[in-house]
Design a protein around this motif. Structure first.
Motif, PDB file in Angstrom:
ATOM      1  N   GLY A 108       0.818  -1.284   0.193  1.00 15.91           N
ATOM      2  CA  GLY A 108       0.017  -0.031   0.070  1.00 15.91           C
ATOM      3  C   GLY A 108       0.777   1.435  -0.027  1.00 15.91           C
ATOM      4  O   GLY A 108       2.142   0.983   0.068  1.00 15.91           O
ATOM      5  N   PRO A 109       0.280   2.400   0.057  1.00 14.79           N
ATOM      6  CA  PRO A 109       1.023   3.842   0.083  1.00 14.79           C
ATOM      7  C   PRO A 109       1.767   3.795   1.504  1.00 14.79           C
ATOM      8  O   PRO A 109       1.551   3.300   2.454  1.00 14.79           O
ATOM      9  CB  PRO A 109      -0.003   4.667  -0.065  1.00 14.79           C
ATOM     10  N   LEU A 110       2.936   4.483   1.176  1.00 12.82           N
ATOM     11  CA  LEU A 110       3.646   4.873   2.553  1.00 12.82           C
ATOM     12  C   LEU A 110       2.910   5.897   3.172  1.00 12.82           C
ATOM     13  O   LEU A 110       2.049   6.580   2.577  1.00 12.82           O
ATOM     14  CB  LEU A 110       4.872   5.395   1.907  1.00 12.82           C
ATOM     15  N   PRO A 111       3.142   5.799   4.616  1.00 15.57           N
ATOM     16  CA  PRO A 111       2.359   6.758   5.620  1.00 15.57           C
ATOM     17  C   PRO A 111       2.947   8.098   5.252  1.00 15.57           C
ATOM     18  O   PRO A 111       3.808   8.660   4.628  1.00 15.57           O
ATOM     19  CB  PRO A 111       2.675   6.375   6.971  1.00 15.57           C
ATOM     20  N   VAL A 112       1.652   9.241   5.236  1.00 16.46           N
ATOM     21  CA  VAL A 112       2.210  10.643   5.121  1.00 16.46           C
ATOM     22  C   VAL A 112       3.078  11.168   6.304  1.00 16.46           C
ATOM     23  O   VAL A 112       2.688  10.402   7.406  1.00 16.46           O
ATOM     24  CB  VAL A 112       0.613  11.257   5.432  1.00 16.46           C
ATOM     25  N   LYS A 113       4.068  11.770   6.202  1.00 17.02           N
ATOM     26  CA  LYS A 113       4.893  12.252   7.176  1.00 17.02           C
ATOM     27  C   LYS A 113       4.355  13.393   7.235  1.00 17.02           C
ATOM     28  O   LYS A 113       4.241  14.291   6.783  1.00 17.02           O
ATOM     29  CB  LYS A 113       6.261  12.254   6.388  1.00 17.02           C
ATOM     30  N   VAL A 114       4.336  13.773   8.789  1.00 12.73           N
ATOM     31  CA  VAL A 114       3.919  14.897   9.323  1.00 12.73           C
ATOM     32  C   VAL A 114       4.822  15.374  10.746  1.00 12.73           C
ATOM     33  O   VAL A 114       5.271  14.605  11.199  1.00 12.73           O
ATOM     34  CB  VAL A 114       2.306  14.649  10.177  1.00 12.73           C
ATOM     35  N   LEU A 115       5.070  16.697  10.355  1.00  4.34           N
ATOM     36  CA  LEU A 115       5.883  17.420  11.181  1.00  4.34           C
ATOM     37  C   LEU A 115       4.953  18.250  12.172  1.00  4.34           C
ATOM     38  O   LEU A 115       4.097  19.059  11.558  1.00  4.34           O
ATOM     39  CB  LEU A 115       6.764  18.434  10.570  1.00  4.34           C
ATOM     40  N   VAL A 116       5.260  18.020  13.665  1.00  8.83           N
ATOM     41  CA  VAL A 116       4.227  18.599  14.510  1.00  8.83           C
ATOM     42  C   VAL A 116       4.930  19.867  15.021  1.00  8.83           C
ATOM     43  O   VAL A 116       5.970  19.612  15.653  1.00  8.83           O
ATOM     44  CB  VAL A 116       3.922  17.439  15.495  1.00  8.83           C
ATOM     45  N   CYS A 117       4.353  21.124  14.918  1.00  6.12           N
ATOM     46  CA  CYS A 117       4.914  22.182  15.587  1.00  6.12           C
ATOM     47  C   CYS A 117       3.926  22.892  16.712  1.00  6.12           C
ATOM     48  O   CYS A 117       2.924  23.434  16.342  1.00  6.12           O
ATOM     49  CB  CYS A 117       4.939  23.451  14.466  1.00  6.12           C
ATOM     50  N   GLU A 118       4.304  22.295  17.653  1.00  5.19           N
ATOM     51  CA  GLU A 118       3.409  22.592  18.900  1.00  5.19           C
ATOM     52  C   GLU A 118       4.467  22.675  20.187  1.00  5.19           C
ATOM     53  O   GLU A 118       5.469  21.890  20.335  1.00  5.19           O
ATOM     54  CB  GLU A 118       2.422  21.469  19.140  1.00  5.19           C
TER      55      GLU A 118
END
Length: 165
Positions: free
Chosen positions: A38-48
């Protein structure tokens, strides 16, 4: 900085990602023996800048199948992680540490890297939306939000409105 916050070096870290084979197996819902990946996971940067909120976001997104590539509390950390991890999108709080304005940072990320942000905030007004418009926001998520609302907002921002990643 709160006395509960970990040292900056502990905060600035990429989140370990499974190998491509394990990601494909997880995406396919198998134990690794699948012929179709399946597709690779979406990469998320968290700015918090609130460590407890950031950790909660990280856990929810990981459980929802996203790859959280790191947590940044200010602009310097965000830029370092962005260059190293190449996220697909940013989950951006409006007010960050060290005087960093999340809207200004999002505009910079969009102008320099064509990277768009999903904004999270407890107080969004028309002026904030207008100021953020040049960054072409992926959306706005109002704090407090549920785990399901967070996962759905990131899924929609990533262009994946279904329940699979």
């Amino acid at each position: 900085m709160s006395s509960l916050a970990p040292a900056p070096s502990a905060r600035l870290r990429p989140v370990p990602r499974p190998s491509a084979g394990l990601r494909a197996a997880a995406d396919a819902g198998t134990c690794g023996d699948s012929a179709s990946a399946g597709p690779l996971p979406v990469k998320v940067l968290v700015c918090e800048d609130d460590w407890l909120i950031a950790s909660s976001i990280e856990n929810v997104l990981a459980e929802a199948g996203f790859a959280v590539v790191g947590i940044a509390a200010d602009a310097d950390e965000a830029l370092l992680l962005l260059r190293r991890e190449r996220p697909d999108l940013v989950l951006m709080d409006i007010q960050l540490q060290n005087g960093t304005n999340g809207i200004d940072l999002a505009r910079q990320l969009f102008d320099r890297f064509a990277l768009r942000s999903l904004f999270v905030s407890g107080n969004v007004n028309d002026a904030a939306r207008l100021t953020a418009a040049p960054a072409q926001p992926l959306g706005w998520l109002h704090k407090p939000f549920s785990d399901d609302e967070l996962a759905a907002a990131v899924r929609a921002a990533a262009g994946r409105d279904d329940d699979r990643h």
